[in-house]
Enzyme design. Structure first.
Site, mmCIF file in Angstrom:
data_model
loop_
_atom_site.group_PDB
_atom_site.id
_atom_site.type_symbol
_atom_site.label_atom_id
_atom_site.label_comp_id
_atom_site.label_asym_id
_atom_site.label_seq_id
_atom_site.Cartn_x
_atom_site.Cartn_y
_atom_site.Cartn_z
ATOM 1 N N HIS A 166 1.008 -1.132 0.111
ATOM 2 C CA HIS A 166 0.046 -0.008 -0.166
ATOM 3 C C HIS A 166 0.794 1.369 0.050
ATOM 4 C CE1 HIS A 166 -3.288 -2.325 2.385
ATOM 5 N NE2 HIS A 166 -3.653 -1.969 1.111
ATOM 6 N N CYS A 253 -3.145 0.576 9.800
ATOM 7 C CA CYS A 253 -4.299 -0.323 9.392
ATOM 8 C C CYS A 253 -5.163 -0.636 10.291
ATOM 9 C CB CYS A 253 -3.691 -1.613 8.438
ATOM 10 S SG CYS A 253 -2.068 -1.729 8.955
#
Ligand code: CIR
Length: 261
Positions: A166, A253
């Site tokens: 990511h 996250c």
């Protein structure tokens, strides 16, 4: 209000199935009890930082569902439901919908078939950066940019290097003008215009950090990064990440964070 001023968070307890979570190194099997300990420490730290934390129950069918950042994006004015780019995670959006409706008057859905993971979204004071990765496709980034425009936020789409999961795997906003990132990301030029603090090469994962109010949270294994940020004058709090790192995950996250209007 600064983009890292928050008073609310949503987290989800790890499921026992977390040991089957997606990861690049199949030999690195996380220990369930260790994940639970790291997650509990994280929740306690969010509370100390001043956040009201909504702790959701575990979801056994979704091994990666403790990483609540990926199926949604939240702002003071609205929440946006995303579509995770890994097929095993798609159902997490449906699980998140009623939760967001409890907290937000406006919950927006992305139109069409596309993928966007919250881990690819970096909110900065100037724009919402959307990383194009294996989890976030161009059509998804365009759909999200349109929704962001509707809520009055500028978007900027950037490519994520191929071997990175990511955009935020290696980048975190430290203050209104400073990013914590890696030398490699600095070389891409994606972050031109920001002041950058570069993590040591052997601590690249340390850049998956989060700024919440006046505190920067960093993985406790990254001693040199911790020292570097303390020298730069940040209030730094180390948190354990050994088990969640096996799932290619870091501190950002595990929560959705926002400041209520
Ligand atoms: C996954 O591969 O989807 C999870 N094992 C890790 C997700 C990390 N999410 C994030 O950085 N936002």
């Amino acid at each position: 209000m600064r983009v890292f001023d928050f008073d609310h968070a949503i987290v989800r307890e790890p499921s026992r199935s977390v040991i089957d979570g997606l990861r690049s190194d199949q030999n690195a099997i996380p220990d369930y009890d260790g994940v639970v300990r790291e997650h509990s420490t994280y929740i306690a730290a969010l509370r100390v930082a001043g956040l009201a934390v909504d702790v959701l129950p575990p979801l056994e069918p979704y091994p990666d569902s403790m990483f609540v950042e990926d199926p949604a994006l939240v702002f003071p004015e609205a929440a946006i439901l995303l579509r995770p780019g890994a097929s095993s995670r798609l159902g997490e959006t449906d699980e998140m919908r009623p939760v967001l409706k409890r907290h937000f008057q406006t919950v927006i859905e992305l139109e069409g078939i596309q993928f966007v993971d919250g881990g690819d979204i970096l909110v900065t004071p100037q724009a919402v950066m959307i990383g194009l990765s294996a989890r976030t496709c161009a059509v998804g980034a365009e759909a999200l940019s349109r929704v962001l425009a509707d809520v009055g936020r500028a978007a900027r789409t950037v490519p994520v290097p191929e071997d990175m999961l990511h955009l935020k795997s290696c980048a975190a906003l430290l203050d209104e003008e400073t990013l914590l990132t890696t030398a490699r990301m600095e070389r891409t030029g994606l972050f031109a215009g920001f002041r950058m603090i570069i993590v040591p090469d052997d601590e690249s994962v340390a850049a998956n950090a989060i700024r919440i109010n006046d505190t920067v949270f960093i993985g406790d294994r990254y001693e040199r990064t911790l020292e570097l940020l303390a020298q730069e004058g940040f209030h730094v709090v180390p948190l354990p990440v050994t088990e969640i790192a096996k799932l290619d995950a870091g501190l950002s996250c595990m929560s959705l964070r926002w400041r209520a209007k």
